[in-house]
Each structure stands twice: as structure tokens, then as C-alpha cells.
Enzyme design. Structure first.
Site, PDB file in Angstrom:
ATOM      1  N   THR A 167      67.668 -20.152  -9.500  1.00  0.00           N
ATOM      2  CA  THR A 167      67.609 -19.696 -10.867  1.00  0.00           C
ATOM      3  C   THR A 167      69.069 -19.376 -11.075  1.00  0.00           C
ATOM      4  O   THR A 167      69.830 -19.382 -10.118  1.00  0.00           O
ATOM      5  CB  THR A 167      66.738 -18.412 -10.891  1.00  0.00           C
ATOM      6  OG1 THR A 167      65.411 -18.791 -10.615  1.00  0.00           O
ATOM      7  CG2 THR A 167      66.804 -17.660 -12.187  1.00  0.00           C
ATOM      8  N   ASP A 186      54.653 -20.250 -10.693  1.00  0.00           N
ATOM      9  CA  ASP A 186      54.775 -18.797 -10.843  1.00  0.00           C
ATOM     10  C   ASP A 186      53.468 -18.140 -11.288  1.00  0.00           C
ATOM     11  O   ASP A 186      53.369 -16.917 -11.314  1.00  0.00           O
ATOM     12  CB  ASP A 186      55.878 -18.442 -11.855  1.00  0.00           C
ATOM     13  CG  ASP A 186      57.240 -18.316 -11.190  1.00  0.00           C
ATOM     14  OD1 ASP A 186      57.322 -18.417  -9.957  1.00  0.00           O
ATOM     15  OD2 ASP A 186      58.233 -18.104 -11.910  1.00  0.00           O
ATOM     16  N   THR A 227      65.946 -20.709 -15.522  1.00  0.00           N
ATOM     17  CA  THR A 227      65.514 -21.264 -14.246  1.00  0.00           C
ATOM     18  C   THR A 227      64.713 -22.550 -14.400  1.00  0.00           C
ATOM     19  O   THR A 227      64.126 -22.809 -15.454  1.00  0.00           O
ATOM     20  CB  THR A 227      64.631 -20.224 -13.507  1.00  0.00           C
ATOM     21  OG1 THR A 227      64.321 -20.680 -12.197  1.00  0.00           O
ATOM     22  CG2 THR A 227      63.334 -19.939 -14.245  1.00  0.00           C
ATOM     23  N   SER A 257      57.176 -13.763 -14.738  1.00  0.00           N
ATOM     24  CA  SER A 257      58.473 -13.975 -14.106  1.00  0.00           C
ATOM     25  C   SER A 257      58.946 -12.683 -13.444  1.00  0.00           C
ATOM     26  O   SER A 257      58.393 -11.607 -13.691  1.00  0.00           O
ATOM     27  CB  SER A 257      59.473 -14.387 -15.191  1.00  0.00           C
ATOM     28  OG  SER A 257      60.779 -14.422 -14.689  1.00  0.00           O
ATOM     29  N   SER A 258      59.983 -12.795 -12.624  1.00  0.00           N
ATOM     30  CA  SER A 258      60.658 -11.607 -12.087  1.00  0.00           C
ATOM     31  C   SER A 258      62.085 -11.501 -12.615  1.00  0.00           C
ATOM     32  O   SER A 258      62.832 -10.619 -12.181  1.00  0.00           O
ATOM     33  CB  SER A 258      60.724 -11.687 -10.564  1.00  0.00           C
ATOM     34  OG  SER A 258      59.433 -11.780 -10.032  1.00  0.00           O
ATOM     35  N   GLY A 263      66.612 -15.345  -7.558  1.00  0.00           N
ATOM     36  CA  GLY A 263      66.017 -14.888  -6.298  1.00  0.00           C
ATOM     37  C   GLY A 263      64.538 -14.590  -6.354  1.00  0.00           C
ATOM     38  O   GLY A 263      64.030 -13.845  -5.518  1.00  0.00           O
ATOM     39  N   GLY A 264      63.810 -15.156  -7.342  1.00  0.00           N
ATOM     40  CA  GLY A 264      62.365 -14.937  -7.389  1.00  0.00           C
ATOM     41  C   GLY A 264      62.062 -13.451  -7.414  1.00  0.00           C
ATOM     42  O   GLY A 264      62.675 -12.684  -8.144  1.00  0.00           O
ATOM     43  N   ARG A 291      60.498 -18.482 -22.073  1.00  0.00           N
ATOM     44  CA  ARG A 291      59.746 -18.823 -20.872  1.00  0.00           C
ATOM     45  C   ARG A 291      58.881 -20.054 -21.161  1.00  0.00           C
ATOM     46  O   ARG A 291      58.353 -20.209 -22.270  1.00  0.00           O
ATOM     47  CB  ARG A 291      58.860 -17.628 -20.529  1.00  0.00           C
ATOM     48  CG  ARG A 291      58.056 -17.754 -19.247  1.00  0.00           C
ATOM     49  CD  ARG A 291      58.924 -17.756 -18.028  1.00  0.00           C
ATOM     50  NE  ARG A 291      58.164 -17.434 -16.832  1.00  0.00           N
ATOM     51  CZ  ARG A 291      58.655 -17.599 -15.611  1.00  0.00           C
ATOM     52  NH1 ARG A 291      59.878 -18.079 -15.426  1.00  0.00           N
ATOM     53  NH2 ARG A 291      57.939 -17.283 -14.554  1.00  0.00           N
TER      54      ARG A 291
END
Ligand code: DON
Length: 572
Positions: A382, A424, A400, A453-454, A474-475, A102
Site C-alpha cells: 500500500t 479484505d 492501495t 480497511s486498516s 502494512g495491512g 475505497r
């Protein structure tokens, strides 16, 4: 299957030639047997490059690394070198691992850096240019994965992407459409405009050739020098120099200090199936497992998949998990995430007891004085891909640039699109509302911190045998998409293609609205409305390129999501 697939023979032969594969060695298509290994991604050329690595004796991780570099060339809206992500690895033997690559906030970042006059967020400042760029993690993450699990030399995994960037490839319809959608913002950056638009600012059309010579050069440097080229050498230098010129805060020290991290995956169990998923700094795994734990209190298999009764339960479980996400989750270096509590089955049973089968719960009542979530509109972009090799090693990778084409910004001479992942973080400290802003503490900006993050790459096993490798873009809808696929496979015993095809719903606590994908049957829509849910129709949610056990043959099968023209490739 979707008619938008662009797996034309000349295209496939072209890429086979580009990556020096004999065309007979691989199968390519939307759904393929994967008992000899396989790769499935949003973009068939990248899957072919990954599958070629498998055919050459590379491990699943080797193939994942090659696929990730290739997607940076062929799917520039989300495939990347300038972003970050997560790779979940389950070796056939030995412990599973989670590679966290990340992005981090630059050292000069501040909690209120995106607030302008009157405390409002400047919508362009948080999305475009250099300010929203997090320190990219992809190159470090892929290198770490290769160090831990690679078999083939690093350069062999990077060079096919470099060649593809040099020689160019024919733009397919999905990429052309995406370029057209984002042409205006891409035109704001000369460097990006030079690559993706013509002299008049017109985006490349389907069938035209996309060549990326600067990106090819960056890839060659990375092939030769490894991550040093990116974090200590010329590439970092160029990015920082442009960031300085164009209002950013990135510094050489940010790049020098960046590290990908090896973490222990989260483990859950759902009706006897073992779930491996991502720990913080993604919330994806916790939201998924907490939702599944709640659903264990109900016999989903007795309900029709996609019925109002069933979707209501998915929505209510998501709503409760998203509240915990907002209250407690963040970068583990900064926040003590209460995972023992959130993933406890007794806690889930207690949450499940609060679900009324006939009525939607109000998010306001549930959340009390938490002031809301959903900070910004969710775009889809993403990308997730899944890989297995013939030995049964498995990789689920989601990475992403945050929005499509990230910050629409490229540093001169690099060809590398940069992320806008700073978006984010909770960018309005202390301010949350029902529309969706969130300002809770755990995900506030701090120097060096990873934004929550998701993303939710998952690997499922039953009695030690691989059952499913999946994930999605898709967030915040990501864990909801994965939940739909997982419950389709486990509760409804659906073949993977049908589980992937099931229409999806999402609830993220705030706004207090269920998004309902096209294809949810009308009687289910009516049943949700009867229960008091507010609904929002959406055309499509996520795209889950997955590998799973085919119940008919007992063999692994790779399935590209019909929502987008993805493709699988597999050694014969
Ligand atoms: O890390 C995340 O959860 C997001 N940056 C993923 C972004 C995505 O899927 C596209 N849309 N928001």
C-alpha cells in the site's frame, strides 16, 4: 540515513525535465524543510511531480492528485488507478474532510464467493485474476478531491504522469527488487508480463527503462475526459470485457454506480493534541484513537521510548482496540459502527484499568467467544504520502491495490493493474480461529459494500497549528505504525525523523503474538518475554512518509521513512 536511497543526480534531472521543472526550483532529498510546502512519498520522482505542482501555485490537494497519478506510474506495486484509498484533507481554514475512495464489492458478489470444496478458501482465487477485484475508486476519489479543493486544471495534474509513462523512467533498486519478487505471479497475466517482464519472463533490472504506453493512453483519456473515461467509457468497457473472459464478476453497472464519498473525519484528542483520522470503512482511525485514549491513563513520557514497559502498554492498547475492530466495524452504509462508545474516554479508561503492567493479557480471555482474527499474512504494500502547501493546507493520502501489484492482473489495452481488495472482507463467514481467520458479520461480503480497511492517514494539530501529517502501508499493522510515530512525537517529544525511525511493534489480537521490528533493543525484547508475550521478529514494519513540525526550527519538515528509499521534494 539508509544507503539504499537512489536519488542520483541524473535521475532527478531526468524527472525534472520530464515534468518540465527548472531544476533550481525544487529541493529533493530524504529530509527537507517544508515551510514553502512539500511532498514526501515512497518514490522520489512522484514527489518531484507533486512538488512541481506546488511550485506552480497548486494547492496541497492539487499536488496530492498529481503525486497519486505519478505513483501509479513509478510505483506500480501500490500506486494505482485500479485500486482505492483514503485522502484526509485539512485546509488551513475551514473544516477538514475525508475522501473515501475505497473499492466496493461488485453487485454480483456473494458472502461465500471465495469458498471452494469443503468450505475452504481457494488461496489463489482470493488473490489472483479477476475474482478478487473490487470496483476501483482511485480515479473518482482524486477527481472528487480536485473538485472540492483543486486550484489548477485537472488535466495539468494528470498529464505529468502520462508523460512519464510514455517516456519511461529508469527503474530504481526498490522497484526492481519488487518486480523480481513478484515476477512469477505477474507472468500469469500476459498484459502485465508485457510491461514488467522481458520476452523470457525476466523482470526489468535496476537501471533499465520502464515504459508503459497503454497506461499513458489511459492517463491521457482521464486527463481529457475526467472520471467518465474510467467509469463510463473505454476503460470500464475494457476491464469488464476482460473480467468476463477471465472468470470475473465485474459489470458495467458496477462502474457506473461507483461513487467516492465525502465523509467527516474522526476526531480525537490526545494530551491536548487534536487527532484527525479516518472513519469507517477504514478501521485505522478508530483503532488509533481508541489506543491513544487508553494510553492517556499512563504517563508514557516518563518511560523510555522503546523500553519493555512502554512497548507493553502499546501492545496491550492495540490488542484491545483490535478486538473492537473485529467485533464491530464495517462499511457505514451497512453497519452501525458504535464509534461514540469506542472513542469515549471513559470506555478507554475502563479498558486501561484491565491492563496489567507486569503481564500480557491473553487474547483468548479478552475475546471470550469471539473466534479470532488476522485472516491472512500481512504484506506491506500500500503506499502513503503526505503533502502541505505554503498556505498550510495539508493532505494525508493512503491508497492501495491491497497486496503488492494487486491481483497481478491488467485488462488488455489499459496498462492498469487491478486490486485484489475483496481479500479484505471476512471471506470465511462464521469461521474464525486463533491462527487468524475472521468470519464476523460486520465485514462480510455484500454487493456494493466497501471492505473494511486498516489504512490510517492522520493529521495532528496543536492549538490550531499543524503538528504532523502521517500514515503508512502494512495491512493491520498500519494503525500500530502510526501509533508509534504519534506517541514518539507527542509523548517523547522526538524530532520527526527520530519518531519515524523508532522500531515498531504490532499486536492484532490474533494470532496472540507481538511482531517486533528489528532494532527493538534486546533488553526490551527480554522484558516483553518476561511479561509472557509471544514474539515474532520481523525485519521491517510499514513506511511512514511524514511531514511535521521541526521542534528545532519551528518550521515544517518533510521526512521520508529510512526503511525504504522514499523521497521528499519541496519548492525552494
Ligand atoms: O486496506 C487495507 O487495510 C489493506 N488493503 C492495506 C494493504 C496493505 O497495507 C498491504 N498489506 N496487506
Amino acid at each position: 540515513m539508509s544507503t539504499s536511497r537512489k536519488l542520483s543526480l541524473p535521475l532527478i534531472l531526468g524527472v525534472l525535465a520530464a515534468c518540465q521543472a527548472p531544476s533550481g526550483a525544487l529541493r529533493v532529498g530524504p529530509i527537507l524543510p517544508a515551510s514553502n510546502g512539500g511532498v514526501v512519498s515512497v518514490e522520489p520522482l512522484a514527489s518531484v511531480i507533486g512538488a512541481r505542482v506546488l511550485a506552480d501555485g497548486g494547492s496541497a490537494v492539487d499536488a496530492a492528485v498529481a503525486t497519486a497519478f505519478a505513483l501509479a506510474v513509478t510505483w506500480p506495486e501500490a500506486g494505482n488507478l485500479g485500486g482505492g484509498g483514503f485522502m484526509l484533507v485539512r485546509p488551513a481554514r475551514g473544516a477538514a474532510a475525508f475522501i473515501d475512495y475505497r473499492e466496493t464489492a461488485p453487485l454480483r458478489a456473494q458472502p461465500e464467493m471465495f469458498l471452494g470444496e469443503g468450505g475452504a478458501v481457494d488461496p489463489a482465487g482470493v488473490r489472483l485474476g479477476f475474482l478478487p477485484v473490487g470496483v476501483p475508486g482511485t480515479v473518482a476519489g482524486l477527481f472528487l478531491a480536485h473538485q472540492e479543493y483543486g486550484r489548477l486544471p485537472w488535466s495539468e495534474l494528470v498529464l505529468p504522469a502520462a508523460r512519464l509513462a510514455e517516456q519511461g523512467f529508469e527503474v530504481g533498486a526498490p522497484l526492481a527488487a519488487s518486480m523480481a519478487r513478484h515476477a512469477k505471479e505477474l507472468s500469469l497475466c500476459d498484459q502485465a508480463a508485457r510491461v514488467f517482464l522481458d520476452g523470457e519472463g525476466r523482470p526489468l533490472q535496476a537501471g533499465e527503462r520502464l515504459r508503459q504506453p497503454d497506461l499513458a493512453r489511459s492517463l491521457r483519456l482521464i486527463a481529457e475526459q475526467g472520471p467518465a473515461a474510467f467509469y463510463r467509457g473505454e476503460i470500464a468497457e475494457r476491464i469488464v470485457a476482460d473480467s468476463d473472459r477471465r472468470g470475473g464478476i465485474l459489470a458495467r453497472e458496477d462502474f457506473e454506480r461507483y461513487r467516492a464519498v465525502l465523509r467527516k473525519p474522526l476526531e480525537g484528542e490526545y494530551r491536548g493534541v487534536k487527532i484527525l483520522a479516518g472513519p469507517p470503512p477504514t478501521s485505522g482511525g478508530a483503532v488509533l484513537i481508541e489506543s491513544l485514549n487508553q494510553l492517556e491513563s499512563f504517563d508514557l513520557s516518563a518511560l523510555e521510548a522503546g523500553s519493555a514497559e512502554e512497548l507493553h502498554l502499546l501492545v496491550e492498547a492495540q490488542r484491545r482496540s483490535f478486538l473492537d475492530r473485529a467485533l464491530s466495524l464495517g462499511d457505514p452504509e451497512f453497519v452501525s459502527n458504535p464509534l461514540d462508545r469506542l472513542l469515549d474516554k471513559r470506555y478507554a479508561a475502563e479498558l486501561a484499568r484491565g491492563i496489567d503492567l507486569e503481564r500480557a493479557t491473553s487474547s483468548d480471555q479478552l475475546a471470550g467467544d469471539l473466534d479470532g482474527t488476522l485472516p491472512h499474512a500481512e504484506s506491506e504494500q500500500t503506499t502513503h504520502f503526505s503533502v502541505v502547501d505554503r498556505d498550510g493546507n495539508a493532505v494525508a493520502n493512503t491508497y492501495t491495490l491491497e497486496e503488492s501489484w494487486g491481483a497481478k492482473t491488467m485488462a488488455a489495452g489499459t496498462g492498469i493493474l487491478l486490486n485484489n481488495e475483496m481479500h479484505d472482507f471476512n471471506v470465511t463467514p462464521g469461521v474464525s480461529d486463533r491462527k487468524g481467520r475472521i468470519g464476523t458479520e460486520p465485514n462480510r461480503i455484500r454487493p456494493g459494500k466497501r471492505m473494511l480497511s486498516s489504512m490510517c492517514p492522520v493529521i495532528l494539530t496543536r492549538q490550531g497549528r499543524l503538528l504532523l501529517v502521517a500514515g503508512s502501508p502494512g495491512g493491520r499493522t498500519i494503525p500500530s505504525t502510526v501509533l508509534r510515530v504519534v506517541t514518539g512525537v507527542i509523548d517523547h517529544d522526538l524530532p520527526l525523523r527520530d519518531a519515524v525511525a523508532l522500531p515498531r511493534v504490532h499486536h492484532g489480537l490474533y494470532p496472540d503474538v507481538v511482531s517486533v521490528e528489528a532494532g527493538v533493543p534486546e533488553r526490551a525484547v527480554a522484558g516483553l518475554l518476561d511479561r509472557g508475550h509471544e514474539l515474532r521478529a520481523i525485519a521491517s514494519q510499514g513506511d511512514c512518509h511524514a511531514i511535521g513540525l521541526n521542534p528545532e526550527t519551528g518550521q515544517l519538515q518533510a521526512v521520508a521513512d529510512r526503511r525504504i528509499s522514499g523521497g521528499a521534494a519541496a519548492p525552494r
